[in-house]
Design an enzyme around this catalytic site. Structure first.
Site, PDB file in Angstrom:
ATOM      1  N   HIS A 208       0.822  -1.210   0.000  1.00  0.00           N
ATOM      2  CA  HIS A 208       0.000   0.000   0.000  1.00  0.00           C
ATOM      3  C   HIS A 208       0.859   1.263   0.000  1.00  0.00           C
ATOM      4  O   HIS A 208       0.488   2.271  -0.588  1.00  0.00           O
ATOM      5  CB  HIS A 208      -0.960   0.001   1.193  1.00  0.00           C
ATOM      6  CG  HIS A 208      -0.281  -0.050   2.515  1.00  0.00           C
ATOM      7  ND1 HIS A 208      -0.245  -1.178   3.287  1.00  0.00           N
ATOM      8  CD2 HIS A 208       0.414   0.880   3.201  1.00  0.00           C
ATOM      9  CE1 HIS A 208       0.425  -0.926   4.395  1.00  0.00           C
ATOM     10  NE2 HIS A 208       0.835   0.301   4.362  1.00  0.00           N
ATOM     11  N   ARG A 315      -9.595  -3.386 -13.313  1.00  0.00           N
ATOM     12  CA  ARG A 315      -9.516  -4.672 -12.608  1.00  0.00           C
ATOM     13  C   ARG A 315     -10.742  -4.816 -11.705  1.00  0.00           C
ATOM     14  O   ARG A 315     -10.739  -4.389 -10.560  1.00  0.00           O
ATOM     15  CB  ARG A 315      -8.228  -4.734 -11.792  1.00  0.00           C
ATOM     16  CG  ARG A 315      -6.946  -4.648 -12.633  1.00  0.00           C
ATOM     17  CD  ARG A 315      -5.725  -4.778 -11.748  1.00  0.00           C
ATOM     18  NE  ARG A 315      -4.490  -4.795 -12.496  1.00  0.00           N
ATOM     19  CZ  ARG A 315      -3.700  -3.739 -12.679  1.00  0.00           C
ATOM     20  NH1 ARG A 315      -4.047  -2.567 -12.154  1.00  0.00           N
ATOM     21  NH2 ARG A 315      -2.581  -3.843 -13.365  1.00  0.00           N
ATOM     22  N   ARG A 352     -12.171  -5.675 -17.238  1.00  0.00           N
ATOM     23  CA  ARG A 352     -11.817  -7.087 -17.180  1.00  0.00           C
ATOM     24  C   ARG A 352     -12.731  -7.799 -16.194  1.00  0.00           C
ATOM     25  O   ARG A 352     -12.924  -7.321 -15.075  1.00  0.00           O
ATOM     26  CB  ARG A 352     -10.352  -7.264 -16.748  1.00  0.00           C
ATOM     27  CG  ARG A 352      -9.900  -8.724 -16.754  1.00  0.00           C
ATOM     28  CD  ARG A 352      -8.437  -8.852 -16.401  1.00  0.00           C
ATOM     29  NE  ARG A 352      -8.180  -8.524 -15.001  1.00  0.00           N
ATOM     30  CZ  ARG A 352      -6.953  -8.459 -14.459  1.00  0.00           C
ATOM     31  NH1 ARG A 352      -5.900  -8.679 -15.217  1.00  0.00           N
ATOM     32  NH2 ARG A 352      -6.796  -8.159 -13.188  1.00  0.00           N
ATOM     33  N   GLU A 450      -2.166 -14.239 -21.496  1.00  0.00           N
ATOM     34  CA  GLU A 450      -1.351 -14.317 -20.287  1.00  0.00           C
ATOM     35  C   GLU A 450      -0.588 -15.635 -20.157  1.00  0.00           C
ATOM     36  O   GLU A 450       0.283 -15.746 -19.292  1.00  0.00           O
ATOM     37  CB  GLU A 450      -2.244 -14.154 -19.049  1.00  0.00           C
ATOM     38  CG  GLU A 450      -2.980 -12.837 -18.991  1.00  0.00           C
ATOM     39  CD  GLU A 450      -3.962 -12.792 -17.839  1.00  0.00           C
ATOM     40  OE1 GLU A 450      -3.579 -12.276 -16.773  1.00  0.00           O
ATOM     41  OE2 GLU A 450      -5.100 -13.272 -18.001  1.00  0.00           O
ATOM     42  N   ASN A 473       2.866  -9.406 -17.223  1.00  0.00           N
ATOM     43  CA  ASN A 473       3.311  -9.903 -15.917  1.00  0.00           C
ATOM     44  C   ASN A 473       3.139 -11.414 -15.817  1.00  0.00           C
ATOM     45  O   ASN A 473       4.070 -12.147 -15.483  1.00  0.00           O
ATOM     46  CB  ASN A 473       2.528  -9.224 -14.792  1.00  0.00           C
ATOM     47  CG  ASN A 473       2.707  -7.714 -14.791  1.00  0.00           C
ATOM     48  OD1 ASN A 473       3.479  -7.169 -15.563  1.00  0.00           O
ATOM     49  ND2 ASN A 473       1.981  -7.043 -13.931  1.00  0.00           N
ATOM     50  N   ASP A 474       1.922 -11.898 -16.085  1.00  0.00           N
ATOM     51  CA  ASP A 474       1.675 -13.339 -16.021  1.00  0.00           C
ATOM     52  C   ASP A 474       2.320 -14.075 -17.178  1.00  0.00           C
ATOM     53  O   ASP A 474       2.776 -15.207 -17.024  1.00  0.00           O
ATOM     54  CB  ASP A 474       0.167 -13.623 -15.988  1.00  0.00           C
ATOM     55  CG  ASP A 474      -0.380 -13.660 -14.572  1.00  0.00           C
ATOM     56  OD1 ASP A 474       0.412 -13.903 -13.643  1.00  0.00           O
ATOM     57  OD2 ASP A 474      -1.585 -13.440 -14.386  1.00  0.00           O
ATOM     58  N   ARG A 484       7.489 -14.411  -9.321  1.00  0.00           N
ATOM     59  CA  ARG A 484       8.150 -13.122  -9.079  1.00  0.00           C
ATOM     60  C   ARG A 484       8.300 -12.814  -7.601  1.00  0.00           C
ATOM     61  O   ARG A 484       9.194 -12.083  -7.194  1.00  0.00           O
ATOM     62  CB  ARG A 484       7.330 -11.990  -9.718  1.00  0.00           C
ATOM     63  CG  ARG A 484       7.330 -11.993 -11.213  1.00  0.00           C
ATOM     64  CD  ARG A 484       6.449 -10.879 -11.730  1.00  0.00           C
ATOM     65  NE  ARG A 484       5.052 -11.091 -11.440  1.00  0.00           N
ATOM     66  CZ  ARG A 484       4.161 -10.121 -11.249  1.00  0.00           C
ATOM     67  NH1 ARG A 484       4.549  -8.886 -11.267  1.00  0.00           N
ATOM     68  NH2 ARG A 484       2.904 -10.393 -11.013  1.00  0.00           N
ATOM     69  N   CYS A 521      -0.927  -4.415 -21.443  1.00  0.00           N
ATOM     70  CA  CYS A 521      -1.419  -3.770 -20.222  1.00  0.00           C
ATOM     71  C   CYS A 521      -0.633  -4.182 -18.981  1.00  0.00           C
ATOM     72  O   CYS A 521      -1.013  -3.831 -17.874  1.00  0.00           O
ATOM     73  CB  CYS A 521      -2.897  -4.083 -20.010  1.00  0.00           C
ATOM     74  SG  CYS A 521      -3.268  -5.822 -19.771  1.00  0.00           S
TER      75      CYS A 521
END
Length: 585
Positions: A208, A315, A352, A450, A473-474, A484, A521
């Site tokens: 955060h 998201r 999404r 992905e 990322n994925d 990761r 993205c």
């Protein structure tokens, strides 16, 4: 003597100032047994402390200034949600009534129980929510012990600021904050203070503190584990948020070098700000779409301020999480999506569908039985296994599409039969709305690329979908079999691995050949070192955190996409692509 502390670079910029070191807020926890006759009083004591913290955070939320980042309000809401979580409350009652633990001991025992569930989560964002839980428990403990809820209370900050001497002829000394960690409530008070930047000993890129630092554009380094011990009160400190380095007690020469870099950085930010309304067009006339990734409906305003041409990734799972199985209904979802759509004032919004399941359980305490959650029932697999829930979300999105341009994006598609099932569910959701006489809008349908299987069969998938979006990322994680978040192998996570680049290039090439839209993205989209390569590979749509848009736009304006093509092919064919990124096309 100058020395450096290394951490994670999470928010760009350079901050220079005297250190205000805030000691760890961890409270000593007494352990003792109570009598049976004391059980109800002890439960009441725990409940009173929790309610007091709830009241405090609710006041902070209600008093948030209009220009406060949306992320800050959302994270305060997360803390409120954790405070009111029945799993936490019932667990504390259990340890008091069944084991006769004192309230503090019961709270920490239940915290340990829940923390283990967070540790087992695959998703790094969700795993780092453990820190939020610990901070919530810490605030409750402080009320139980009769202590101030936070060392960062405005009165304490004012006292610390007043104690700082003027330096080098300056009438006001700049200050930087050094802490073990910062809660959202601390961040709110930090925002109102005079601090130029901060360093925390813990935290990751999705913690955060990192999220809020980026949204507020404050220079920050997190995960600098030795910072709280090595930095002393009033030390002269340089925070390099670009490199993730903290320099302590710098020499006059180093200090002047960084002051020069700081001035250059400020000038650069001013130049970038002037690009906000400049169309993103390359030197050879290629129009590039720069979109924003958001998590909450109110983030649309942040995206607009950053000059985004639309939302490339909303998201939606953040609307579902932490509700103890009480999922948002159709109307609640509709209002959230409608808020985002109307907030973008006619610009496109790509929503999404829910990306949870397996490693991202919606209900705390649910047991994961899969040996490998990352490869289990998640994303679109989970949605198709819960068709009633899935159509509820589809109906809400279709209704919101009547108020603006909406695209529907489905995560982790990897099979033809999934494509057929998705289309069938969309048709059924439309029919259900029509039967009720409810208005809905037309939407384009897209698939997230992905997993390697989806990248290799993208031509087949594009026969069913209007567009694809590459979740780098994925894709990197699955292609290289790298977690990761696992420190033992995280160094192997490589966006420039030849296999990863080949898959990305193949998806872009195929989509362009078929006349279908393709967007990136993932983190790669906001990495300015990758912008020219992606342009050379034929990418014309990027979606990223709003704070990254202007930096990427600057790269776009300086690039000649046509001339970059042969160089990009050379990078693809190189054994070590990273060595070629600095080459001039």
């Amino acid at each position: 003597m100058t020395f450096a502390i290394h951490g994670l670079a999470v928010s760009r910029g350079i901050a220079i100032g005297r250190a205000v070191v805030v000691a760890s807020s961890r409270v000593e926890v007494p352990h003792y047994f109570i009598e049976a006759s004391q059980v109800e009083a002890e439960i009441a004591r725990a409940r009173h402390a929790r309610n007091a913290v709830v009241d405090e955070l609710q006041r902070l939320v209600s008093d948030l200034p209009a220009d406060a980042p949306g992320e800050l309000a959302a994270l305060l809401e997360v803390h409120l949600m954790l405070l009111q979580d029945e799993v936490l409350a019932s667990g504390v009652r259990h340890w008091i009534s069944e084991r006769f633990y004192n309230a503090e001991w019961a709270l920490m025992t239940q915290l340990e129980q829940i923390s283990r569930q967070f540790d087992e989560m695959e998703d790094p964002y969700l795993r780092e929510r453990k820190a939020d839980l610990e901070q919530v428990a810490d605030r409750i403990l402080r009320y139980m012990r009769g202590m101030a809820p936070s060392e960062l209370a405005p009165s304490v900050l004012a006292e610390k600021v007043a104690q700082q001497p003027a330096l080098d002829g300056m009438t006001e000394a700049p200050l930087v904050l050094v802490a073990q960690d910062l809660s959202p409530a601390d961040m709110l008070q930090f925002r109102r203070s005079v601090f130029a930047g901060f360093v925390t000993a813990v935290g990751g890129k999705t913690s955060h503190t990192a999220i809020v630092a980026r949204s507020m554009d404050i220079p920050a380094v997190v995960g600098a584990r030795a910072a709280s011990q090595l930095i002393r009160q009033d030390d002269w400190v340089i925070i390099d948020g670009n490199l993730g380095i903290v320099l302590v007690d710098p020499s006059p020469v180093i200090l002047e070098q960084y002051r020069f870099r700081q001035r250059q950085d400020l000038l650069e930010r001013e130049r970038l700000a002037r690009l906000r309304h400049t169309p993103a067009v390359t030197l050879d006339g290629q129009h590039i779409e720069l979109l924003a990734n958001i998590e909450q409906p109110d983030d649309a305003a942040v995206a607009l301020r950053a000059g985004a041409a639309g939302i490339g990734l909303f998201r939606s799972e953040f609307l579902f999480m932490g509700r103890e199985g009480k999922l948002p209904g159709e109307d609640e979802q509709f209002e959230a999506y409608k808020t985002a759509v109307e907030g973008m004032q006619g610009l496109p919004v790509t929503i999404r569908t829910i990306d949870v399941g397996a490693d991202k359980p919606l209900q705390k305490g649910s047991k994961e039985t899969s040996l490998n959650p990352a490869l289990g029932l998640r994303a679109i697999r989970w949605s198709l296994a819960e068709p009633a829930m899935f159509r509820t979300q589809l109906r809400a999105i279709l209704r919101a599409a009547a108020f603006g341009k909406v695209q529907l994006l489905f995560p982790m598609v990897s099979h033809q039969h999934e494509a057929h099932s998705i289309l069938a569910q969309v048709r059924q959701a439309k029919a259900e709305l029509q039967a009720r006489g409810v208005a809905c809008g037309e939407v384009q349908l897209g698939a997230m690329i992905e997993v390697p299987a989806a990248a290799l069969m993208v031509r087949s998938l594009l026969k069913h979908f209007d567009f694809v979006s590459i979740g780098t990322n994925d894709l990197i994680q699955y292609t290289l079999a790298i977690d990761r978040a696992d420190e033992a192998v995280a160094h192997l996570y490589d966006p420039l691995h030849p296999a990863v680049l080949e898959l990305v290039a193949q998806v872009i090439r195929t989509a362009n050949e078929m006349g279908k839209q393709v967007c990136v993205c993932g983190e790669m989209a906001g990495d300015t070192s990758m912008t020219r390569l992606l342009l050379g590979l034929g990418l014309r749509s990027f979606s990223m955190h709003p704070a990254q848009i202007l930096s990427v736009k600057q790269e776009v304006l300086r690039a000649d996409a046509q001339r970059l093509q042969p160089w990009a092919q050379q990078v693809l064919g190189a054994e070590e692509p990273a060595t070629m990124l600095e080459a001039v096309a």
